[in-house]
Design a protein around this motif. Structure first.
Motif, short mmCIF file in Angstrom:
data_model
loop_
_atom_site.label_atom_id
_atom_site.label_comp_id
_atom_site.label_asym_id
_atom_site.label_seq_id
_atom_site.Cartn_x
_atom_site.Cartn_y
_atom_site.Cartn_z
N VAL A 11 0.84 -1.21 0.00
CA VAL A 11 0.00 0.00 0.00
C VAL A 11 0.87 1.25 0.00
CG1 VAL A 11 -1.63 1.34 1.40
CG2 VAL A 11 -2.00 -1.09 1.05
N PHE A 12 1.92 1.26 0.81
CA PHE A 12 2.82 2.41 0.85
C PHE A 12 3.53 2.60 -0.48
CE2 PHE A 12 6.91 4.42 1.94
CZ PHE A 12 6.41 5.62 2.42
N PHE A 13 3.93 1.51 -1.14
CA PHE A 13 4.59 1.60 -2.44
C PHE A 13 3.65 2.18 -3.49
CE2 PHE A 13 5.58 -0.34 -6.57
CZ PHE A 13 6.85 0.19 -6.76
N ILE A 14 2.41 1.73 -3.51
CA ILE A 14 1.43 2.25 -4.46
C ILE A 14 1.17 3.72 -4.21
CG2 ILE A 14 -1.01 2.10 -5.15
CD1 ILE A 14 -0.78 -0.94 -4.71
N TYR A 15 1.08 4.10 -2.93
CA TYR A 15 0.87 5.50 -2.59
C TYR A 15 2.05 6.36 -3.06
CZ TYR A 15 0.47 9.74 0.12
OH TYR A 15 0.41 11.05 0.49
N THR A 16 3.27 5.87 -2.89
CA THR A 16 4.45 6.62 -3.31
C THR A 16 4.47 6.80 -4.82
OG1 THR A 16 5.67 5.74 -1.43
CG2 THR A 16 6.96 6.69 -3.21
N ILE A 17 4.13 5.76 -5.55
CA ILE A 17 4.08 5.85 -7.01
C ILE A 17 3.01 6.85 -7.44
CG2 ILE A 17 3.57 4.55 -9.13
CD1 ILE A 17 6.32 3.98 -7.92
N SER A 18 1.87 6.86 -6.77
CA SER A 18 0.80 7.81 -7.13
C SER A 18 1.22 9.25 -6.85
CB SER A 18 -0.50 7.47 -6.41
OG SER A 18 -0.38 7.69 -5.03
N ILE A 19 1.99 9.48 -5.79
CA ILE A 19 2.50 10.82 -5.52
C ILE A 19 3.43 11.27 -6.63
CG2 ILE A 19 4.03 12.16 -4.03
CD1 ILE A 19 2.88 10.74 -1.65
N ILE A 20 4.32 10.38 -7.05
CA ILE A 20 5.27 10.72 -8.11
C ILE A 20 4.54 11.01 -9.42
CG2 ILE A 20 7.16 9.81 -9.52
CD1 ILE A 20 8.12 8.37 -6.96
N ILE A 21 3.55 10.21 -9.76
CA ILE A 21 2.78 10.44 -10.99
C ILE A 21 2.04 11.77 -10.91
CG2 ILE A 21 0.78 9.62 -12.31
CD1 ILE A 21 1.77 6.77 -11.68
N THR A 22 1.47 12.09 -9.76
CA THR A 22 0.78 13.37 -9.60
C THR A 22 1.74 14.54 -9.73
OG1 THR A 22 -0.79 12.33 -8.11
CG2 THR A 22 -0.66 14.72 -8.03
N MET A 23 2.94 14.40 -9.18
CA MET A 23 3.94 15.46 -9.29
C MET A 23 4.32 15.71 -10.74
SD MET A 23 6.58 15.01 -6.17
CE MET A 23 6.42 13.36 -5.56
N ILE A 24 4.45 14.65 -11.50
CA ILE A 24 4.83 14.80 -12.90
C ILE A 24 3.69 15.40 -13.72
CG2 ILE A 24 5.44 13.49 -14.98
CD1 ILE A 24 7.00 11.58 -13.11
N LYS A 25 2.45 14.97 -13.46
CA LYS A 25 1.31 15.48 -14.23
C LYS A 25 1.01 16.95 -13.95
CE LYS A 25 -1.28 11.32 -15.21
NZ LYS A 25 -2.57 10.64 -15.10
N THR A 26 1.17 17.39 -12.71
CA THR A 26 0.84 18.78 -12.38
C THR A 26 1.93 19.76 -12.76
OG1 THR A 26 1.71 18.56 -10.14
CG2 THR A 26 -0.64 18.12 -10.46
N LYS A 27 3.10 19.26 -13.12
CA LYS A 27 4.25 20.07 -13.48
C LYS A 27 4.70 20.99 -12.35
CE LYS A 27 3.52 19.98 -18.46
NZ LYS A 27 2.67 18.87 -18.51
N ARG A 28 4.40 20.61 -11.14
CA ARG A 28 4.87 21.32 -9.94
C ARG A 28 5.63 20.33 -9.08
NH1 ARG A 28 -0.49 24.76 -8.43
NH2 ARG A 28 -0.37 26.13 -10.23
N PHE A 29 6.63 19.74 -9.68
CA PHE A 29 7.35 18.64 -9.06
C PHE A 29 8.00 19.05 -7.74
CE2 PHE A 29 10.96 15.71 -8.70
CZ PHE A 29 10.30 14.51 -8.81
N PHE A 30 8.79 20.10 -7.75
CA PHE A 30 9.54 20.49 -6.55
C PHE A 30 8.64 21.07 -5.47
CE2 PHE A 30 12.79 20.55 -9.89
CZ PHE A 30 13.64 19.60 -9.36
N THR A 31 7.60 21.79 -5.86
CA THR A 31 6.65 22.31 -4.88
C THR A 31 5.93 21.17 -4.17
OG1 THR A 31 6.31 24.24 -6.27
CG2 THR A 31 4.68 23.84 -4.55
N THR A 32 5.53 20.17 -4.94
CA THR A 32 4.84 19.03 -4.35
C THR A 32 5.76 18.22 -3.44
OG1 THR A 32 3.49 18.92 -6.35
CG2 THR A 32 3.39 17.04 -4.89
N ILE A 33 7.01 18.04 -3.87
CA ILE A 33 7.97 17.32 -3.02
C ILE A 33 8.17 18.08 -1.70
CG2 ILE A 33 10.42 16.74 -2.75
CD1 ILE A 33 10.48 15.90 -5.61
N PHE A 34 8.36 19.38 -1.80
CA PHE A 34 8.60 20.18 -0.60
C PHE A 34 7.41 20.10 0.35
CE2 PHE A 34 8.14 24.27 1.62
CZ PHE A 34 9.29 24.22 2.40
#
Length: 87
Positions: A11-34
């Protein structure tokens, strides 16, 4: 017990992958990571601060900071579930 740990890990792995996909799609990668890292670390310290009143404690070490940084608040909640139900 082992199957519950494996399930939470998946579940944690799937959640992490979904966060990364969301960061890439929104084009606010560093803001989302922060924001994810900030939410996770603040959540970890809030649990430890408020946990002294209700006897909940998550030790602060490299692993817990890493999980809370990558997973954000969901990572902190996952650690609470692991602490309360599995261990």
């Amino acid at each position: 017990m082992q199957s519950a740990k494996i399930f939470l890990g998946i579940v944690f792995f799937i959640y992490t992958i979904s966060i990364i996909i969301t960061m890439i799609k929104t084009k606010r990668f560093f803001t989302t990571i922060f924001l994810t890292v900030l939410q996770g670390i603040c959540g970890l310290f809030a649990v430890n601060l408020l946990g002294q009143y209700i006897a909940i404690h998550i030790p602060v070490n490299g692993w817990t900071i890493g999980v809370s940084s990558i997973g954000g608040l969901s990572g902190v909640i996952m650690m609470l579930l692991c602490d309360g139900f599995i261990i």
